[in-house]
Design an enzyme around this catalytic site. Structure first.
Site, PDB file in Angstrom:
ATOM      1  N   GLN A 152      30.310   8.694 -95.475  1.00  0.00           N
ATOM      2  CA  GLN A 152      30.204  10.027 -94.853  1.00  0.00           C
ATOM      3  C   GLN A 152      30.430   9.971 -93.345  1.00  0.00           C
ATOM      4  OE1 GLN A 152      27.897   8.445 -96.627  1.00  0.00           O
ATOM      5  NE2 GLN A 152      25.850   8.627 -95.746  1.00  0.00           N
ATOM      6  N   ASN A 170      30.155  -2.460 -94.712  1.00  0.00           N
ATOM      7  CA  ASN A 170      30.214  -3.001 -96.076  1.00  0.00           C
ATOM      8  C   ASN A 170      31.506  -2.546 -96.752  1.00  0.00           C
ATOM      9  OD1 ASN A 170      29.875  -0.330 -96.810  1.00  0.00           O
ATOM     10  ND2 ASN A 170      27.685  -0.545 -97.218  1.00  0.00           N
ATOM     11  N   SER A 192      33.424 -12.643 -92.994  1.00  0.00           N
ATOM     12  CA  SER A 192      33.588 -13.443 -91.788  1.00  0.00           C
ATOM     13  C   SER A 192      33.928 -14.897 -92.121  1.00  0.00           C
ATOM     14  CB  SER A 192      32.299 -13.375 -90.967  1.00  0.00           C
ATOM     15  OG  SER A 192      32.511 -13.818 -89.656  1.00  0.00           O
ATOM     16  N   GLN A 207      27.778 -19.430 -89.394  1.00  0.00           N
ATOM     17  CA  GLN A 207      28.725 -18.588 -90.110  1.00  0.00           C
ATOM     18  C   GLN A 207      28.193 -18.258 -91.508  1.00  0.00           C
ATOM     19  OE1 GLN A 207      31.298 -17.242 -88.702  1.00  0.00           O
ATOM     20  NE2 GLN A 207      31.502 -16.068 -90.563  1.00  0.00           N
ATOM     21  N   HIS A 231      25.775 -15.276 -92.354  1.00  0.00           N
ATOM     22  CA  HIS A 231      26.232 -13.876 -92.306  1.00  0.00           C
ATOM     23  C   HIS A 231      26.178 -13.210 -93.677  1.00  0.00           C
ATOM     24  CE1 HIS A 231      27.361 -12.837 -88.287  1.00  0.00           C
ATOM     25  NE2 HIS A 231      28.079 -13.925 -88.120  1.00  0.00           N
ATOM     26  N   GLU A 273      39.467 -16.604 -88.694  1.00  0.00           N
ATOM     27  CA  GLU A 273      38.919 -15.644 -87.732  1.00  0.00           C
ATOM     28  C   GLU A 273      38.377 -16.395 -86.507  1.00  0.00           C
ATOM     29  OE1 GLU A 273      35.368 -13.808 -89.118  1.00  0.00           O
ATOM     30  OE2 GLU A 273      35.371 -12.236 -87.589  1.00  0.00           O
ATOM     31  N   HIS A 274      37.495 -17.374 -86.763  1.00  0.00           N
ATOM     32  CA  HIS A 274      36.953 -18.228 -85.702  1.00  0.00           C
ATOM     33  C   HIS A 274      37.439 -19.648 -85.920  1.00  0.00           C
ATOM     34  CE1 HIS A 274      33.813 -15.076 -86.403  1.00  0.00           C
ATOM     35  NE2 HIS A 274      33.849 -14.993 -85.082  1.00  0.00           N
ATOM     36  N   ASP A 321      30.062 -14.765 -80.142  1.00  0.00           N
ATOM     37  CA  ASP A 321      29.447 -13.654 -80.873  1.00  0.00           C
ATOM     38  C   ASP A 321      28.641 -12.756 -79.949  1.00  0.00           C
ATOM     39  OD1 ASP A 321      30.490 -14.460 -83.275  1.00  0.00           O
ATOM     40  OD2 ASP A 321      28.705 -15.570 -83.910  1.00  0.00           O
ATOM     41  N   GLU A 340      77.304   6.270 -85.348  1.00  0.00           N
ATOM     42  CA  GLU A 340      76.214   6.561 -86.280  1.00  0.00           C
ATOM     43  C   GLU A 340      76.360   7.953 -86.892  1.00  0.00           C
ATOM     44  OE1 GLU A 340      72.293   5.764 -84.702  1.00  0.00           O
ATOM     45  OE2 GLU A 340      72.577   3.590 -84.842  1.00  0.00           O
ATOM     46  N   HIS A 356      73.858  14.096 -80.684  1.00  0.00           N
ATOM     47  CA  HIS A 356      73.361  13.084 -79.752  1.00  0.00           C
ATOM     48  C   HIS A 356      74.424  12.781 -78.694  1.00  0.00           C
ATOM     49  CE1 HIS A 356      70.213  12.493 -82.685  1.00  0.00           C
ATOM     50  NE2 HIS A 356      69.624  11.585 -81.936  1.00  0.00           N
TER      51      HIS A 356
END
Lengths: 427, 427
Positions: B186, B209, B233, B255, B258, B322-323, B356, B410, B415
């Site tokens: 929402q 999530n 992650s 890590q 998480h 990612e890391h 982080d 073209e 143009h």
């Protein structure tokens, strides 16, 4: 043409509304073809090439001989024109290279940002009536400057299994590594998953019809990046009494000839300008080879008269045009104040077609209001920025305590522990 | 933990495979809620806030009194830690400001590129067990430097209708203009369409999530930009004999805590290092409050032994973490060679948790291999680049002929005409 006289602000969003596009039914088609390509690779690609493009050639990879043949077919005059455009595009995009940004944020804490090329990119060039070799320039030149190692180009073949020679010529000239005679949904699917012949890429660029547009959108669900969401092309001109009505009309018409769904808008504070431009449009329209297409776009176009420049600017920012031409004695006011536009063209001698072909700026630009969020294609579109950090013992002593407190407050004990262990070691 | 010994290159893609996520069923739920928000606005938002978060408060906009209350509740110690982090994040992102790039591509043809802020942005901060006020820092600080005029933050309330005080404190500190006690699908829907209370935004940032992830993906179909596709992650550590096994283990565990789906990988050329790190992981694991979560992630983690550094680098680039932590005597080799990573941590005293929270780099980074294509959040994420061009009479004389030839080739006569008219006027 729809003439709108001093519209009140609460009617702007209705006036500036673009036609909504519904893709729900196309999405199912795309997903079906994607699934087949994922399972059957080249076989599926060839099936749909035969079905949609009527070409049954098995050699989808363009050969050296084909490129040589194409190079012969392009006139010397066109080659020279392409060279002028390429040089300007190269200069402007080369100038967009950025240095490493490095800073010691706290004593002993060194952070830097560097841009590195996206290694594999895919360029899609539509077929059809207009062979858009200019788009090859706009995509392959920056990809090449960025240092992308694999630059794949897909374009649909005609029934004889050929791609327009100018497209092949420019692709070869600008560093494309592989050219495939594959178009439509099957081209986007092949670059998304990779097949035995066509490499998988990390990001797909380029225009296309509604099938290609939806296919690119679906590709993002499989982790592939795309340049931007696509929609019909747009031009908004702001013109006052210092403008030349025949020039303004010619710009509006050059937008209108792209397609019947092209968005064409004139905003002015001067009713005489509005009337003069309208008259010029009809004078020029009838002489155009693509008059039938342009007339339909012009029919839906809007000529908007507003009370003053501030209102004009506010309205333009609410619309967020792909192309924005300023012909005004107060051009600085509009240049400084424009917040949402893809590319801006300033003054009477700067037609949109200059940016479409040869000024040096990119013509792959955000449409449908996405200029509020998205950049047009530029050098950075072919790169990603990465960050680096190196912390000394002194550095971790300086910021370690803060990290421990914050990690603890977020309930992430192992994050804290990674610092605690190091701080202990130093003591 | 899965130990993999000198895997052959043709098995890499299988070894490095991330779990695939299927969102098809969630997508229907998201689309249903979006439709309701589009039609009913705040009423629909409140219905789902009550349903999903158990909060029936009608005041979804956080008041000044609530912010003052939150400010009282945050400890002095935490405020100081936040100040350290904020200063570093500010310095690093401020340094990312770029100048206007201007170039005369051909005599009389002036092209420039400027970045301007995305005017309205939305930040999503998840609720749940870990109150991620650090993510507020990572998003609101650059949004504020960029000059976004409307910075909206949504975060789900608890059953008492409250948001964690540290989140409110940081949001207020860093220039968020409006905070709403709304979460989940929402919140994303409300920022996509706008309601009577919640403003529509042009781009949405932040983690969440799977429902939030899919909602952000669906939002892009309505023209809203998003920071990047989200996934679990990830951390990949390259460590050789110069590394400290207890440090490496602590990073892998930070890590792992998480979530059970966190991706944790060690790559090394040294089997002794591999064994020592494994031993340390189990030693440290049992002392963690989130041991149950971390243990599940560790169970699925991988310790990969490779023959040499080049193979290690190639494998890491294929994964695109990612890391990426480098603890190696040859760190320069990995720094220069890494092509695909979100953020890179170099040396024994640079834990991932530094990035982080407080080193200054951004922690909102590309996961699931999208480091091959996407940048982590940076100053440019809150801006778009626009191009400008101004051409003099001399300029259009210089490039006009080339534009005419290309437009003609073209098949775009209007143009060409826009240039022809201007060239005639000059003569």
């Amino acid at each position: 043409m729809k003439k709108i006289n001093n519209p009140t602000q609460n009617t702007w969003s209705e006036i500036l509304k673009r036609p909504t596009q519904s893709f729900a039914d196309i999405e199912e088609t795309v997903k079906g073809i994607f699934k087949e390509i994922l399972q059957k690779g080249d076989v599926a690609v060839q099936k749909y090439t035969s079905l949609f493009d009527g070409s049954s050639s098995e050699n989808i990879l363009v050969s050296k001989a084909e490129i040589e043949e194409a190079t012969e077919l392009v006139s010397k005059e066109l080659k020279q024109a392409i060279e002028v455009a390429k040089n300007n595009i190269y200069k402007f995009h080369e100038a967009q290279k950025t240095e490493k940004i490095e800073i010691e944020t706290t004593e002993g804490v060194f952070c830097w940002q560097e841009k590195r090329p996206i290694q594999k990119v895919g360029l899609y060039i539509p077929g059809g009536s207009a062979p858009l070799f200019s788009t090859v320039l706009m995509l392959a030149v920056p990809a090449s400057i960025a240092g992308c190692t694999e630059i794949v180009l897909c374009s649909p073949p005609n029934k004889q299994g050929k791609i327009n020679p100018a497209i092949l010529y420019v692709a070869n000239l600008c560093g494309v590594t592989k050219i495939f005679k594959v178009g439509g949904i099957q081209a986007i699917g092949a670059m998304t998953f990779g097949t035995e012949t066509i490499p998988q890429v990390y990001k797909i660029f380029g225009p296309g019809n509604q099938f290609v547009t939806v296919a690119k959108q679906v590709a993002t669900q499989y982790g592939v990046g795309i340049d931007m969401p696509a929609g019909p092309s747009e031009l908004l001109v702001y013109a006052d009494e210092t403008s030349v009505p025949s020039f303004v009309a010619s710009d509006l018409l050059s937008q209108a000839e792209h397609g019947t769904d092209s968005q064409v808008i004139l905003v002015t504070t001067n009713n005489e300008v509005l009337k003069a431009v309208e008259k010029e449009i009809y004078l020029q329209l009838e002489k155009l080879p693509r008059a039938a297409i342009a007339a339909q776009a012009i029919e839906k176009s809007k000529l908007i008269l507003v009370e003053n420049e501030q209102l004009a600017l506010d309205l333009i920012n609410e619309y967020g045009p792909e192309h924005f031409i300023i012909c005004s004695k107060n051009e600085g006011f509009f240049i400084d104040g424009i917040q949402n536009a893809g590319s801006v063209f300033i003054g009477n001698f700067t037609p949109e077609s200059a940016g479409d072909y040869a000024s040096g700026t990119n013509h792959t630009l955000p449409t449908n209001g996405s200029a509020k969020t998205y950049s047009g294609v530029n050098l950075d579109s072919f790169m990603k920025s990465m960050t680096f950090q190196k912390i000394t013992e002194k550095g971790i002593q300086n910021i370690g305590k803060s990290i421990e407190i914050m990690a603890e407050a977020e309930g992430l004990q192992a994050h804290k522990n990674a610092v605690t262990l190091r701080l202990k070691k130093i003591k």
